[in-house]
Design a protein around this motif. Structure first.
Motif, PDB file in Angstrom:
ATOM      1  N   ALA A 102       0.832  -1.208   0.000  1.00 25.55           N
ATOM      2  CA  ALA A 102       0.000   0.000   0.000  1.00 25.55           C
ATOM      3  C   ALA A 102       0.863   1.252   0.000  1.00 25.55           C
ATOM      4  CB  ALA A 102      -0.936   0.009   1.198  1.00 25.55           C
ATOM      5  N   THR A 103       0.560   2.175  -0.910  1.00 26.82           N
ATOM      6  CA  THR A 103       1.236   3.461  -0.898  1.00 26.82           C
ATOM      7  C   THR A 103       0.502   4.474  -0.015  1.00 26.82           C
ATOM      8  OG1 THR A 103       0.062   4.067  -2.939  1.00 26.82           O
ATOM      9  CG2 THR A 103       2.268   3.151  -3.174  1.00 26.82           C
ATOM     10  N   LYS A 104      -0.777   4.198   0.265  1.00 26.86           N
ATOM     11  CA  LYS A 104      -1.564   5.093   1.115  1.00 26.86           C
ATOM     12  C   LYS A 104      -2.783   4.331   1.638  1.00 26.86           C
ATOM     13  CE  LYS A 104      -2.405   9.430   2.584  1.00 26.86           C
ATOM     14  NZ  LYS A 104      -1.480  10.184   3.454  1.00 26.86           N
ATOM     15  N   ILE A 105      -3.179   4.614   2.867  1.00 27.90           N
ATOM     16  CA  ILE A 105      -4.382   4.023   3.462  1.00 27.90           C
ATOM     17  C   ILE A 105      -5.343   5.147   3.834  1.00 27.90           C
ATOM     18  CG2 ILE A 105      -5.315   2.693   5.413  1.00 27.90           C
ATOM     19  CD1 ILE A 105      -2.581   1.233   5.501  1.00 27.90           C
ATOM     20  N   PHE A 106      -6.598   5.012   3.399  1.00 28.67           N
ATOM     21  CA  PHE A 106      -7.625   5.987   3.731  1.00 28.67           C
ATOM     22  C   PHE A 106      -8.677   5.338   4.615  1.00 28.67           C
ATOM     23  CE2 PHE A 106      -5.695   7.790   0.003  1.00 28.67           C
ATOM     24  CZ  PHE A 106      -5.673   9.155   0.267  1.00 28.67           C
ATOM     25  N   GLN A 107      -8.920   5.920   5.773  1.00 27.53           N
ATOM     26  CA  GLN A 107      -9.939   5.402   6.683  1.00 27.53           C
ATOM     27  C   GLN A 107     -11.264   6.111   6.434  1.00 27.53           C
ATOM     28  OE1 GLN A 107      -7.870   6.078  10.396  1.00 27.53           O
ATOM     29  NE2 GLN A 107      -7.003   4.017  10.379  1.00 27.53           N
ATOM     30  N   LYS A 108     -12.348   5.351   6.600  1.00 22.73           N
ATOM     31  CA  LYS A 108     -13.674   5.899   6.314  1.00 22.73           C
ATOM     32  C   LYS A 108     -14.661   5.431   7.376  1.00 22.73           C
ATOM     33  CE  LYS A 108     -14.773   2.192   2.985  1.00 22.73           C
ATOM     34  NZ  LYS A 108     -16.019   1.681   3.545  1.00 22.73           N
ATOM     35  N   GLY A 109     -15.824   6.089   7.410  1.00 25.45           N
ATOM     36  CA  GLY A 109     -16.816   5.748   8.426  1.00 25.45           C
ATOM     37  C   GLY A 109     -16.436   6.213   9.810  1.00 25.45           C
TER      38      GLY A 109
END
Length: 201
Positions: A102-109
């Motif tokens: 992974a080059t980037k992780i986006f959290q949601k919710g």
């Protein structure tokens, strides 16, 4: 054209043994790992459901039963079991997923009052995750999408990718549906095709 892979919510609670297990979820992980290894992507982005314990999409926080629907912030909200609570084992990525790619992780919710199926924004389109800006900053034009679950988070990530001006391609081998409604997977594929999302076998 530059391309990115978006890996949606391959987390313990959505896999076998989890609180919101998607049938056959772990079967897609080797396929996703191979894509990451050989796909020649410019970016590989993970999304991660990351709910506070008091999240309003949880049936337990509304004195409702799982499967009921309420109106939340003016739109229908399906009542889910508690899942992907921040800091818990269920919210972690599955151990077999190669997170190192992974080059980037986006959290949601993350907002307790608004659910977020899409990796791009919440269901009310109030709060963006930063994914769209990140991809555009890196001049990404094509996004290939895999992960869980086809009929919810994957579907809305595909639709929002199209809406944001990207060319979305869904890898059918790299997703599974939770199927809480009859014909959910079939209807989702039909809906995505109607919205000009490319389905790759």
């Amino acid at each position: 054209m530059k391309k990115a892979l978006i890996v949606v919510d391959v987390q313990n609670d959505f896999c076998e043994g989890g609180s919101l297990a998607v049938p056959g979820a772990s079967e897609i992980i080797p396929f996703i790992n191979r894509l990451m290894e050989k796909g020649n992507y410019d970016e590989i982005v993970f999304t991660q459901d990351w709910h506070p314990a008091e999240h309003k999409s949880f049936a337990s926080n509304n004195d409702r039963q799982v499967g009921e629907t309420i109106i939340l912030n003016g739109i229908p909200q399906f009542m889910w079991p508690d899942h992907c609570v921040q800091g818990t084992f269920g919210a972690e990525f599955h151990k077999d997923l190669d997170v190192s790619k992974a080059t980037k992780i986006f959290q949601k919710g993350t907002h307790p009052d608004i659910d977020s199926y899409s990796g791009f924004q919440d269901n009310n389109h109030f709060l963006k995750t930063g994914l769209e800006d990140y991809l555009k900053y890196h001049d990404i034009q094509i996004v290939e999408i895999v992960g869980l679950a086809l009929d919810y988070c994957v579907k809305y990530t595909c639709l929002d990718a199209m809406e944001a001006g990207f060319v979305p391609m869904l890898h059918f081998q790299g997703t599974r549906a939770v199927n809480v409604k009859p014909d959910s997977a079939k209807n989702t594929i039909y809906d995505l095709l109607q919205h000009h999302v490319t389905i790759v076998g």
